[in-house]
Structures are given as structure tokens and as C-alpha cells.
Design an enzyme around this catalytic site. Structure first.
Site, PDB file in Angstrom:
ATOM      1  N   HIS A   1       0.834  -1.206   0.000  1.00 52.10           N
ATOM      2  CA  HIS A   1       0.000   0.000   0.000  1.00 52.10           C
ATOM      3  C   HIS A   1       0.868   1.255   0.000  1.00 52.10           C
ATOM      4  O   HIS A   1       0.689   2.146  -0.841  1.00 52.10           O
ATOM      5  CB  HIS A   1      -0.905  -0.009   1.234  1.00 52.10           C
ATOM      6  CG  HIS A   1      -1.601   1.285   1.514  1.00 52.10           C
ATOM      7  ND1 HIS A   1      -2.949   1.473   1.312  1.00 52.10           N
ATOM      8  CD2 HIS A   1      -1.140   2.476   2.001  1.00 52.10           C
ATOM      9  CE1 HIS A   1      -3.293   2.701   1.637  1.00 52.10           C
ATOM     10  NE2 HIS A   1      -2.200   3.333   2.072  1.00 52.10           N
TER      11      HIS A   1
ATOM     12  N   HIS B   1       1.771   4.331  -3.082  1.00 51.93           N
ATOM     13  CA  HIS B   1       1.676   5.794  -3.099  1.00 51.93           C
ATOM     14  C   HIS B   1       2.776   6.383  -3.974  1.00 51.93           C
ATOM     15  O   HIS B   1       2.586   7.418  -4.632  1.00 51.93           O
ATOM     16  CB  HIS B   1       1.774   6.361  -1.678  1.00 51.93           C
ATOM     17  CG  HIS B   1       0.503   6.269  -0.902  1.00 51.93           C
ATOM     18  ND1 HIS B   1      -0.695   6.781  -1.354  1.00 51.93           N
ATOM     19  CD2 HIS B   1       0.238   5.721   0.321  1.00 51.93           C
ATOM     20  CE1 HIS B   1      -1.645   6.564  -0.460  1.00 51.93           C
ATOM     21  NE2 HIS B   1      -1.104   5.911   0.561  1.00 51.93           N
TER      22      HIS B   1
END
Length: 283
Positions: free
Chosen positions: A103, A107
Site C-alpha cells: 500500500h 503511493h
């Protein structure tokens, strides 16, 4: 490259280099996890999409572990990964969860593609894409089907002081309810329940649940998570920086249409996408 901040603060980043490419394993599990899961994330993007690291130009993946004192966070700074150790009650070390590592590194992928503004609906989409690919990296590494996947984010970092099963869930229910430390999962799964306040940069971690639910519906309806992933990855390249949910829904449907025409995904995928977004109140 993995560095140890030795519980120092931000001014001491990146810390002391403790593990580089090709080195033998460390005796520190946080170091080994940061190294291994960064590699898994790199391999996921390389093998599925031909992407050469987060920027598609081969950037070095830098991680710093043991940041701060009992820090309940992990994050991408724009240049590197940082991991706290957790407070031992709500969270344990943040390197332990592959989907959390995936995760946060995603970004970086987002910032090097459409660079979604980190506020309001575009920020919620930023978090959504990070959740989607974080979950998919875990499913890919474990060779899980749609049915076998747990569809949770952060299950491996939850501490003994909480009854929460995870930070977030893609499914209809809540990740936690009436928890003594965390309260109740605030994520809506439909646009009618969207958070409209100013906290959390306009609800970037909260409202991502709406788009997450749409992805889950597409993946389960198609019966193939990787097909859904290819559609979402294609759409990510095309979104404007200030994208809204409506724009994302339209682009994901268009990406599905393009990939169907190219023979990359099966016929009917675009209709499945449109139906899923309508099911969460978008489009």
C-alpha cells in the site's frame, strides 16, 4: 536498501544502512520484512505491468525501520519508506504486513503517474489505489483466488490491545466495531454515506471505502482479481490530478472497454465495472 533509525526522529532519516541488495539476512525481523516485501512489490509491478520500480525508471527502494518511539504509522515520504514499531497495543511493527508495505509503496507509483491530490475525493482515490494494489500484491504473492483472499488491509499489524481484525476491509461489513481503542470503522461503502468533514484531509482514509467496495464487486463478479487489477492499473495512468469519484468511475469503465477491445480482458468487463460503481452510488 534498508536503514535502521534506531528509534530516532525524522531528522535522523534515513539512519544507518543495515541491509543492501544481495546481503545475507539480518537478525532483525523488521529489516528482513522491509527488504523482502519491497522486493515483492517491485516484482509485482515488473512482472504484471513491466514497470521498472515505482517511477518506472528503476529508482532504488529505500526503507527506514524503527522510526520514532512506538510510532503507530508507516508512510511513503515521496523519496523513501518509513516504518514505526507500533505501540504494542493497537499495532505491532508495521513491516509485518505485506499489504501495508505494498500500500505505502504504491503511493510512490501513484505520485509518479497521475499524482492524485491528497485531499477530498482525489485523496480518497489515492488511498483507494494504494489499498487495491496493496491487497493485490498480497494475493499475488500468496497465489490466492478471489474466494481465498481475506480482502483485509493490515490484519498482520493489529496488536493485542484491540479486537479489530484489520485496519480496513473491502467487503460490506466493518473491519471493527465498538473497539475499546479504535471505536468503529468509519469507512462508508456507498456514496450516500460519504464523510463530508474536513478531518483526515477531507476523509481520504475514510471515503476510500466507497471505491474499494466498487473494486471488490468487480473482482468478485469477474471471478479474477488480476483482470480487475489490469483495468485499474490502466485507469490510473489516465486520471487527472484532481480526479473525482465520478471521473474515476468513467475512466475505469473506459479502460475496461479499451482492454476488452485489445483482447486483454474478457468481454462484458466494462458492463461489470459500470454496474459496480452504480452499486456504490457513483455513476
Amino acid at each position: 536498501l534498508v536503514y535502521d533509525v534506531k528509534n530516532g526522529g525524522f531528522s535522523q532519516l534515513p539512519g544507518t544502512l543495515v541491509l543492501a541488495e544481495g546481503d545475507p539476512k539480518s537478525g532483525d525481523p523488521a529489516v528482513n520484512e522491509a527488504y523482502a516485501y519491497s522486493g515483492t512489490t517491485y516484482n509485482f509491478y515488473k512482472r504484471l505491468f513491466g514497470r521498472n520500480s515505482l517511477d518506472d525508471r528503476g529508482m532504488t527502494l529505500i526503507s527506514s525501520v524503527h522510526l520514532g518511539q512506538k510510532l503507530n504509522n508507516a508512510f511513503w515520504t515521496g523519496d523513501q519508506m518509513c516504518y514505526g514499531d507500533g505501540d504494542g497495543q493497537i499495532f505491532i511493527r508495521f513491516t509485518k504486513s505485506l499489504d501495508v508495505v505494498g500500500h505505502e509503496l504504491t503511493h510512490g507509483v501513484v505520485s509518479h503517474t497521475c499524482n492524485l491530490d491528497y485531499k477530498n475525493e482525489s485523496g480518497a482515490l489515492n488511498e483507494h489505489f494504494a489499498d487495491v494494489f496493496g491487497s493485490l500484491i498480497k494475493q499475488w504473492q500468496r497465489k490466492q483466488t478471489v474466494e481465498k483472499a481475506d480482502w483485509l488491509i493490515g490484519a498482520d499489524i493489529m496488536g493485542p490491545g484491540t479486537s479489530a481484525k484489520s485496519l480496513r476491509t473491502f467487503t460490506e461489513g466493518k473491519a471493527y466495531e465498538n473497539d475499546p481503542l479504535l471505536g468503529t470503522d468509519p469507512q462508508p461503502k456507498h456514496l450516500k454515506n460519504k464523510y463530508k468533514g474536513t478531518a483526515d484531509n477531507g476523509g481520504v482514509h475514510i471515503n476510500s471505502g466507497i471505491a474499494n467496495r466498487a473494486f471488490y464487486l468487480v473482482a468478485t463478479e469477474l471471478g479474477d482479481t488480476m483482470v480487475a487489477t489490469r483495468i485499474w492499473y490502466h485507469a490510473l495512468q489516465k486520471l487527472p490530478q484532481n480526479a473525482t469519484f465520478a471521473q474515476a468511475a468513467a475512466q475505469v469503465a473506459e479502460s475496461a472497454r479499451i482492454l476488452v477491445k485489445a483482447g486483454t480482458v474478457s468481454k462484458g468487463a466494462a458492463q461489470v465495472v459500470r454496474s459496480a460503481w452504480r452499486a456504490v452510488g457513483v455513476g
